[in-house]
Design a protein around this motif. Structure first.
Motif, short mmCIF file in Angstrom:
data_model
loop_
_atom_site.label_atom_id
_atom_site.label_comp_id
_atom_site.label_asym_id
_atom_site.label_seq_id
_atom_site.Cartn_x
_atom_site.Cartn_y
_atom_site.Cartn_z
N ASN A 121 0.98 -1.29 -0.03
CA ASN A 121 -0.03 -0.09 0.03
C ASN A 121 1.00 1.28 -0.02
N GLU A 122 1.90 1.37 0.68
CA GLU A 122 2.77 2.22 0.91
C GLU A 122 3.73 2.64 -0.40
N ARG A 123 4.10 1.67 -1.15
CA ARG A 123 5.07 1.74 -2.11
C ARG A 123 4.90 0.94 -3.49
N ASN A 124 3.90 -0.10 -3.22
CA ASN A 124 3.88 -1.37 -4.16
C ASN A 124 5.15 -2.16 -4.17
N GLU A 125 5.81 -2.29 -3.02
CA GLU A 125 7.07 -2.95 -3.11
C GLU A 125 7.25 -4.14 -1.82
N ILE A 126 8.01 -4.99 -1.85
CA ILE A 126 8.31 -6.14 -0.99
C ILE A 126 9.79 -6.08 -0.70
N TRP A 127 10.17 -5.81 0.68
CA TRP A 127 11.58 -5.81 1.12
C TRP A 127 11.85 -6.96 1.78
N LEU A 128 12.99 -7.68 1.63
CA LEU A 128 13.05 -9.14 2.07
C LEU A 128 14.56 -8.93 2.90
N PHE A 129 14.24 -9.49 4.34
CA PHE A 129 15.23 -9.64 5.09
C PHE A 129 15.77 -11.04 5.34
N ASP A 130 17.06 -11.30 4.79
CA ASP A 130 17.55 -12.52 4.95
C ASP A 130 16.86 -13.59 3.96
N VAL A 131 17.67 -14.51 3.52
CA VAL A 131 17.27 -15.32 2.40
C VAL A 131 17.80 -16.81 2.75
N GLY A 132 17.19 -17.54 3.89
CA GLY A 132 17.85 -18.80 4.19
C GLY A 132 17.21 -19.74 3.01
#
Length: 313
Positions: free
Chosen positions: A28-39
């Motif tokens: 809703n805020e930016r039409n984005e997804i931020w990922l933290f760590d990728v096990g």
């Protein structure tokens, strides 16, 4: 703003918990997804969600231990196969660029988008625009490890439509000008100032996501008055000595950070495989002796980060 946990385990995967990965959904805020760590197997976990890899445009790696990193090359490749064309920003400790480029080269993998590498060597602001700011700080772990503080900028106040009713302002550009705080003149000559019809601004939300760490002062600094703190909780209080030896935290130490930083909500993450079934209650009960608003997260939990209630006059 929503947190979705893709992996909540520590060290090795278990039947109930995959390895570390957390999505901050800003659709809703930016039409984005931020990922933290990728096990390892993060992209397999994503298949069980509504997340689309092409929406992921920032990835933040806390440190270069495999349980936080080994799923990255596969995810980057799948982002290409699934229509990812926009550049991706990758943040992490020094060495993250060499790791990615080496694995892609040796596997003869080719991406359809550019990766902008941001290798961290000290704390401070690492990203800022009109809506968000991200601050990192180095924690206390066996290898360089970072925590991230995500700050949303304040939201402008809403247009007070009830206050405007008696002026019969027509829908359209005039309302937009008032919303921007500008002055308008109505057909009958009435002059209205936008600043007179805008409510108070609303503070943005703050989320702190920490990597692996012993109890340390930088955790408190990064979490100061956060709406949500995601803190590792590898072991229970009874294993405090072991936690210290392995540069990890207990759930009670995470709760102490929450109290000292005055956070609103604590989410315990990075759970050792020894706590299976209902044994996670040992972690929860230890933490609740210090801080009440605490929850032990599970894979696929979705946590909304809500705005603080408006203060009454």
């Amino acid at each position: 703003m929503e947190l979705e946990f893709l992996g909540t385990g520590a060290g090795v995967p278990s039947k109930g918990r995959n390895l570390s990965s957390l999505a901050l959904k800003l659709l809703n805020e930016r039409n984005e997804i931020w990922l933290f760590d990728v096990g390892e197997a993060t992209q397999q976990q994503i298949l069980e969600t509504t997340i689309r890899p092409r929406k992921i445009n920032k990835i933040f790696i806390t440190h270069l231990h495999g349980d936080h990193l080994f799923g990255l090359p596969g995810l980057l490749s799948s982002r290409s196969f699934q229509g990812g064309q926009t550049p991706l920003d990758l943040y992490g400790p020094r060495g993250i660029k060499r790791f990615v480029q080496t694995t892609l080269k040796l596997s003869d993998s080719h991406l359809t988008y550019k990766i902008n590498y941001h290798e961290l060597q000290a704390g401070g602001v690492i990203f800022e625009d009109q809506t968000f700011r991200v601050i990192c700080g180095q924690l206390e772990h066996r290898i360089p490890c970072y925590g991230y503080r995500i700050e949303e900028k304040p939201h402008a106040g809403e247009l007070l439509m009830e206050k405007l009713e008696r002026f019969n302002v027509p829908n359209g550009p005039l309302l937009g000008q008032l919303k921007r705080g500008q002055e308008i003149t109505l057909a009958d000559g009435t002059v209205l100032r936008g600043t007179d019809f805008i409510g108070p601004s609303r503070p943005g939300r703050v989320v702190t996501i920490l990597g692996d760490t012993r109890y340390c002062s930088e955790s408190i600094n990064l979490a100061r008055q956060a709406d949500v703190l995601v803190h590792e909780s590898t072991l229970a209080h009874a294993e405090e000595k072991m936690a210290w030896q392995h540069y990890h935290s207990t759930s009670r130490q995470a709760a102490q950070v929450a109290v000292q930083a005055q956070v609103k909500r604590l989410l315990l993450n990075h759970i050792s495989a020894r706590y299976f079934g209902n044994s996670f209650y040992e972690l929860l009960n230890d933490a609740r002796k210090v801080f009440s608003n605490v929850y032990v997260v599970k894979d696929f939990d979705q946590i909304e980060v809500k705005f603080a209630p408006a203060e009454e006059d």
